[in-house]
Design a protein around this motif. Sequence first.
Motif, short mmCIF file in Angstrom:
data_model
loop_
_atom_site.label_atom_id
_atom_site.label_comp_id
_atom_site.label_asym_id
_atom_site.label_seq_id
_atom_site.Cartn_x
_atom_site.Cartn_y
_atom_site.Cartn_z
N UNK A 143 0.85 -1.20 0.00
CA UNK A 143 0.00 0.00 0.00
C UNK A 143 0.88 1.24 0.00
N UNK A 144 0.59 2.12 -0.94
CA UNK A 144 1.30 3.39 -1.04
C UNK A 144 0.33 4.47 -0.58
N UNK A 145 0.70 5.18 0.49
CA UNK A 145 -0.20 6.21 1.01
C UNK A 145 0.05 7.56 0.34
N UNK A 146 -0.56 8.61 0.85
CA UNK A 146 -0.48 9.93 0.22
C UNK A 146 0.95 10.47 0.12
N UNK B 100 9.61 -4.94 -6.00
CA UNK B 100 8.51 -5.80 -6.46
C UNK B 100 8.98 -6.79 -7.52
N UNK B 101 9.91 -6.36 -8.39
CA UNK B 101 10.47 -7.28 -9.39
C UNK B 101 11.23 -8.42 -8.71
N UNK B 102 11.95 -8.11 -7.63
CA UNK B 102 12.70 -9.15 -6.91
C UNK B 102 11.74 -10.15 -6.25
N UNK B 103 10.67 -9.65 -5.68
CA UNK B 103 9.66 -10.54 -5.08
C UNK B 103 9.05 -11.42 -6.16
N UNK B 104 8.69 -10.82 -7.29
CA UNK B 104 8.10 -11.58 -8.39
C UNK B 104 9.05 -12.66 -8.89
N UNK B 105 10.32 -12.33 -9.02
CA UNK B 105 11.31 -13.31 -9.48
C UNK B 105 11.42 -14.48 -8.51
N UNK B 106 11.46 -14.18 -7.21
CA UNK B 106 11.54 -15.26 -6.20
C UNK B 106 10.31 -16.16 -6.25
N UNK B 107 9.13 -15.56 -6.37
CA UNK B 107 7.89 -16.36 -6.38
C UNK B 107 7.75 -17.15 -7.67
N UNK B 108 8.20 -16.58 -8.79
CA UNK B 108 8.18 -17.30 -10.06
C UNK B 108 9.11 -18.50 -9.99
N UNK B 109 10.31 -18.28 -9.45
CA UNK B 109 11.28 -19.36 -9.31
C UNK B 109 10.74 -20.47 -8.42
N UNK B 110 9.95 -20.10 -7.41
CA UNK B 110 9.37 -21.09 -6.50
C UNK B 110 8.18 -21.82 -7.14
N UNK B 111 7.73 -21.36 -8.30
CA UNK B 111 6.65 -22.04 -9.00
C UNK B 111 5.27 -21.77 -8.42
N UNK B 112 5.10 -20.64 -7.74
CA UNK B 112 3.81 -20.32 -7.12
C UNK B 112 2.93 -19.50 -8.05
N UNK B 113 1.64 -19.71 -7.93
CA UNK B 113 0.67 -18.83 -8.59
C UNK B 113 0.52 -17.62 -7.68
N UNK B 114 0.77 -16.43 -8.22
CA UNK B 114 0.73 -15.25 -7.37
C UNK B 114 0.33 -14.02 -8.17
N UNK B 115 -0.06 -13.00 -7.44
CA UNK B 115 -0.24 -11.67 -8.02
C UNK B 115 0.33 -10.67 -7.03
N UNK B 116 0.78 -9.55 -7.57
CA UNK B 116 1.28 -8.46 -6.73
C UNK B 116 0.40 -7.26 -6.99
N UNK B 117 -0.14 -6.73 -5.91
CA UNK B 117 -1.00 -5.55 -6.02
C UNK B 117 -0.38 -4.41 -5.25
N UNK B 118 0.01 -3.40 -5.97
CA UNK B 118 0.47 -2.18 -5.32
C UNK B 118 -0.66 -1.18 -5.47
N UNK B 119 -1.27 -0.85 -4.36
CA UNK B 119 -2.46 -0.02 -4.38
C UNK B 119 -2.20 1.32 -3.72
N UNK B 120 -2.82 2.35 -4.27
CA UNK B 120 -2.78 3.66 -3.63
C UNK B 120 -3.85 3.66 -2.56
N UNK B 121 -3.47 4.10 -1.39
CA UNK B 121 -4.38 4.07 -0.25
C UNK B 121 -5.56 5.00 -0.50
#
Length: 133
Positions: free
Chosen positions: A36-39, A53-74
């Motif tokens: 969550x990104x606030x004001x 976020x790219x590093x997290x995505x790379x780790x989860x992809x390598x682990x073979x997990x189904x995932x999504x990353x949501x960066x939301x504005x508060x």
Amino acid sequence: MSVVVGYVPDATGLLAVRQAAQEARWRDTDLVVVNVVDAAGFSRPTAADEKNLDAIAADLTEAGLAFSIRQVEQSSPTRAEEILNIAEETQAELIVVGVKRTSAVIKAVLGSTVQRVVAGAHCPVLSVRAAEG
């Protein structure tokens, strides 16, 4: 169904993602990483940049997990509400959050995202804390 994890770019946030990934694997469900990104935007240490976020995505992809990353504005009054809204939307069966040491005065005056998530969750909440270094 999903496992939802609140992510901030530090050791506790990384531990929370790793634990959530393990929980998602055990439960054979998707992982949803929420940042969550606030004001204040990216000047806050809780806002993850593209590199994080790219590093997290790379780790989860390598682990073979189904995932999504949501960066939301508060848009809700608190970060906790954003996490809880996504948990409800994705029918989370577990929420994972990182816990940091905070003074009792700050907790009493401001509360904490973790406290609000625990109080408002419709499913179990797992809190993790990285070793202080």
